[in-house]
Structure formats: structure tokens, C-alpha cells
Design an enzyme around this catalytic site. Structure first.
Site, mmCIF file in Angstrom:
data_model
loop_
_atom_site.group_PDB
_atom_site.id
_atom_site.type_symbol
_atom_site.label_atom_id
_atom_site.label_comp_id
_atom_site.label_asym_id
_atom_site.label_seq_id
_atom_site.Cartn_x
_atom_site.Cartn_y
_atom_site.Cartn_z
ATOM 1 N N GLU A 151 76.334 15.018 -7.695
ATOM 2 C CA GLU A 151 75.294 14.546 -6.765
ATOM 3 C C GLU A 151 75.674 14.829 -5.308
ATOM 4 O O GLU A 151 74.834 15.191 -4.504
ATOM 5 C CB GLU A 151 75.029 13.045 -6.962
ATOM 6 C CG GLU A 151 74.291 12.723 -8.245
ATOM 7 C CD GLU A 151 72.953 13.424 -8.360
ATOM 8 O OE1 GLU A 151 72.281 13.594 -7.333
ATOM 9 O OE2 GLU A 151 72.592 13.834 -9.478
ATOM 10 N N CYS A 169 47.201 14.488 -9.144
ATOM 11 C CA CYS A 169 47.761 14.853 -7.841
ATOM 12 C C CYS A 169 46.651 15.001 -6.793
ATOM 13 O O CYS A 169 45.757 15.843 -6.913
ATOM 14 C CB CYS A 169 48.552 16.154 -7.955
ATOM 15 S SG CYS A 169 49.173 16.711 -6.358
ATOM 16 N N CYS A 213 57.173 21.854 -7.973
ATOM 17 C CA CYS A 213 56.492 21.448 -6.732
ATOM 18 C C CYS A 213 57.348 21.913 -5.564
ATOM 19 O O CYS A 213 57.883 21.121 -4.795
ATOM 20 C CB CYS A 213 56.305 19.937 -6.694
ATOM 21 S SG CYS A 213 55.180 19.408 -5.385
ATOM 22 N N CYS A 216 51.117 24.394 -9.409
ATOM 23 C CA CYS A 216 50.300 23.270 -9.872
ATOM 24 C C CYS A 216 49.762 23.490 -11.288
ATOM 25 O O CYS A 216 49.569 22.537 -12.040
ATOM 26 C CB CYS A 216 49.141 23.048 -8.918
ATOM 27 S SG CYS A 216 49.683 22.738 -7.224
ATOM 28 N N CYS A 244 52.202 22.071 -13.695
ATOM 29 C CA CYS A 244 52.833 20.814 -13.272
ATOM 30 C C CYS A 244 52.337 19.672 -14.159
ATOM 31 O O CYS A 244 51.137 19.541 -14.404
ATOM 32 C CB CYS A 244 52.473 20.544 -11.814
ATOM 33 S SG CYS A 244 53.017 18.916 -11.260
HETATM 34 S S1 SF4 Z 1 50.050 19.331 -8.836
HETATM 35 FE FE1 SF4 Z 1 50.813 18.196 -7.059
HETATM 36 S S2 SF4 Z 1 52.834 17.489 -7.652
HETATM 37 FE FE2 SF4 Z 1 52.267 19.124 -9.069
HETATM 38 S S3 SF4 Z 1 53.077 21.033 -8.177
HETATM 39 FE FE3 SF4 Z 1 50.983 20.794 -7.458
HETATM 40 S S4 SF4 Z 1 51.185 19.745 -5.494
HETATM 41 FE FE4 SF4 Z 1 53.113 19.433 -6.597
#
Ligand code: SF4
Length: 363
Positions: free
Chosen positions: A38, A209, A193, A200, A203
Site C-alpha cells: 500500500e 453513474c 474509470c 463506461c 463498467c
Molecule cells: S460509468 Fe461512471 S464510474 Fe463507470 S467508468 Fe464511466 S464514469 Fe466511471
């Protein structure tokens, strides 16, 4: 915060199937290894850290070995990884754990945070991975994910936004699977992200989102506000002797070094410095010019000097009015002179036609 459960659920499910599981510091609950990774991962990418982590562990296999080593040896093994305060704190921390905690890391985020070089987010990550504690992390990647998911406006470095992000980070924690959740946040921020090209379409949080829904991925998180550009004002005295204008060469160093400009300063001070007297002085319209680090307002004052001036001041020269704008002057001064010369010619033409009209009328 209404959809907190789904945020965590989606993230945990995604991490278990699509996240990273084979990093050298994963699959262990050894607080020493978790802590070391970390600290190394702060501000540093995984691919950079891996060989350092492996070499470091080979030389310092446990906290006792690290605490016993001279700090110079620790620094040698850190060389190239950057942010060297981390290495010094790492060594101090190891010595403190050995000296005051019998060589065992405190088993809570609160206890870990008391140690040198361990901030709130790092303490939470170590506590989650080593002890399974429900503790919230909030590093740069997580801030980005939260700012986008909840469409939080405002630079995350400001106290109010920072506080809001910590509250959110804590409110989102799942009741179980804290390791997968914490790792999921890290994985999402590092590989999905991302700062400039968030993916997205793949994601796990895409359905909820807000940045995605509002098409604001590129503008969230809010960038650091630019510092205000300083404003400066300078008076330039256009000393006119009939059809000539006085220009003065600037010193070689500094703004407009070596170029010709009308004398700068308060009218009285300029006249006194140059040993001149003025018949008449009046202000002309100001001109604004932007430099990279400041804006300058040039305030010209036109003074008609008394006849036969003799200049003792070195670097000064009388230049024909129509040549002044092309006499090696900087751009803002050129603009100022062109504007002045144009206004003078317009005034002269108007005066000439008025005289002509009057002459015609008296015939
Ligand atoms: S949907 Fe939202 S959280 Fe996911 S990659 Fe796109 S901007 Fe980032």
C-alpha cells in the site's frame, strides 16, 4: 446515497469475476506485506511497483528485518521509486512497530493511522485486506469514481468536497466482502474509470453513474481552480516633440529586456529623470495585454515637451512618430503606438477639414 447497496453489490460482483487477483501482494493477510504494497502503490502504478516490491521483500522479508536495517540500505532498495519520504517513514514505522507493538501491526484502521507514514486511506486499506475491517478508502482513484458516479461538483481538494467524499465512501461500505469491495474500487479506478478515457461501456457501475447519464465524464472530477492571474498597471509617458517621440531602451534583463519603450513611470518622475519640461499632458485610452502569468494595463499619458530638449539620459532616443511603432518595440507598446498614431492622424484630418471648411465659408 439511496443506491448504496447496489453500488457495493455491483462492484463486489464485478471484482470477483473481472478484477485483479494475482498481484504479488494479494492472497495474503500478512499485514507487513499488505502495508508495504500500500505504501509503494501511493502515487505509483502497479507495473512499476511489482519489481520493487519483490526485491524489497527478498531483502527485508519481515518487519524485524526492515527495522534492523540501516535507513541507508532501505533507501537503496527504494531508489528509483520516488517520493522518498515514503521510504524514510516506512523505516520509522517498522522500528516503531517493533519497539512499541512487539513487532505486530495494530489490528485496526484507527491503530494503524497512529503510525508514521500511514494516512487514513492507507490505514483503511491495510485494515481491510489484513484484518477484514469495514473501513473506507479514499485515494485519488476512488475520489474520481465517486465524483463521477454521484456527479459531485467542486474540486475534491477543497475541504467541503473532501468531507463529502469521505462521508460517501463510508456510507457505501458493504456489510461483507470488504476485501473484494476495496480491491474493486482500486481496480475500477486504475483500469476502467480512468482519468482521461473511462470505459463506461464495460463498467459495473454504468447503470447508476450520473456522470455517464449526464455526459460529464470529461469534466468530473472538477479540476483544480486556476489561481487568479495578477493584474498590474503601468504608466507610459509618450513624450512628443513635434513629430518625434521619445523612446527609451529597457535594461537587458526583465520584462521587454533590451527593447525600446516610452519611458515608464509617473509623469513628474519621468520628466524630472530626463530633465524635460512639458507644456501639456493628457491621458490616452488604456490598453490591456495578457502575459502568461499576469495581465498588464498600459496607461499612456501624452506630453508635449518644451522645445529643444537635450537628453543626458543614456539609452533614450527621439524617433520619428511614424517610425516609432516599428522601432524594435514590444507588441503591446506597438499596439499602443499604432492606436495613438491613428488617433493623431484622424484628429489632424478633422482639424484640416474644419480649417478648409472655415476658409471656404469666409471667401
Ligand atoms: S460509468 Fe461512471 S464510474 Fe463507470 S467508468 Fe464511466 S464514469 Fe466511471
Amino acid at each position: 446515497m439511496t443506491d448504496s447497496p447496489s453500488f457495493a453489490d455491483h462492484l463486489v460482483a464485478w471484482q470477483k469475476t473481472a478484477g485483479r487477483h494475482d498481484l504479488p501482494w494479494q492472497n495474503t493477510r500478512d499485514p507487513y506485506r499488505v502495508w508495504l504494497s500500500e505504501i509503494m502503490l501511493q502515487q505509483t502504478q502497479v507495473t512499476t511497483v511489482i519489481p520493487y516490491y519483490q526485491r524489497f521483500l527478498a531483502r527485508f522479508p519481515d518487519i524485524q528485518a526492515l527495522a534492523a536495517a540501516p535507513v541507508e540500505t532501505v533507501m537503496e532498495h527504494w531508489a528509483g521509486l520516488g517520493y522518498y519520504a515514503r521510504a524514510r517513514n516506512l523505516h520509522r514505522c517498522a522500528r516503531e512497530v517493533v519497539a512499541h507493538h512487539s513487532g505486530r501491526f495494530p489490528a485496526s484502521a484507527a491503530g494503524l493511522e497512529e503510525l508514521p507514514g500511514i494516512g487514513r486511506s492507507t490505514a483503511a486499506a491495510v485494515a481491510a485486506f489484513a484484518f477484514g475491517e469495514r473501513a473506507a478508502i479514499l485515494d485519488g482513484n476512488v475520489k474520481r469514481v465517486l465524483c463521477r458516479y454521484f456527479a459531485i461538483d467542486g474540486f475534491p481538494g477543497t475541504a467541503a468536497v473532501h468531507r463529502q467524499l469521505w462521508q460517501l465512501a463510508e456510507s457505501l461500505l458493504p456489510q461483507r466482502d470488504i476485501e473484494a469491495y476495496t480491491q474493486g474500487l482500486m481496480d475500477l479506478g486504475a483500469g476502467t474509470c480512468t482519468r482521461s478515457r473511462p470505459a463506461c461501456e464495460r463498467c459495473p457501475l454504468t447503470a447508476g453513474c450520473q456522470a455517464r447519464q449526464q455526459g460529464r465524464q470529461a469534466t468530473l472530477p472538477t479540476a483544480r481552480p486556476r489561481p487568479a492571474i495578477p493584474e498590474r498597471t503601468a504608466t507610459f509617458v509618450l513624450l512628443r516633440d513635434g513629430a518625434r517621440l521619445l523612446l527609451e531602451r529597457r535594461p537587458p534583463v526583465g520584462l521587454w529586456g533590451g527593447l525600446l519603450v516610452p519611458p515608464e513611470g509617473a509623469v513628474d518622475a519621468v520628466l524630472a529623470r530626463l530633465g524635460l519640461r512639458a507644456r501639456d499632458c493628457r491621458s490616452l485610452p488604456p490598453l490591456r495585454h495578457s502575459f502568461t502569468h499576469f495581465r498588464l494595463t498600459l496607461e499612456p499619458v501624452l506630453c508635449d515637451v518644451e522645445a529643444a530638449p537635450r537628453l543626458a539620459e543614456p539609452g533614450c532616443e527621439w524617433v520619428a512618430l511614424e517610425q516609432a511603432a516599428t522601432a524594435g518595440v514590444p507588441t503591446p507598446i506597438r499596439k499602443l503606438l499604432i492606436s495613438f498614431i491613428n488617433q493623431s492622424s484622424t484628429r489632424r484630418r478633422s482639424a484640416d477639414s474644419a480649417v478648409a471648411r472655415q476658409a471656404k465659408a469666409t471667401k
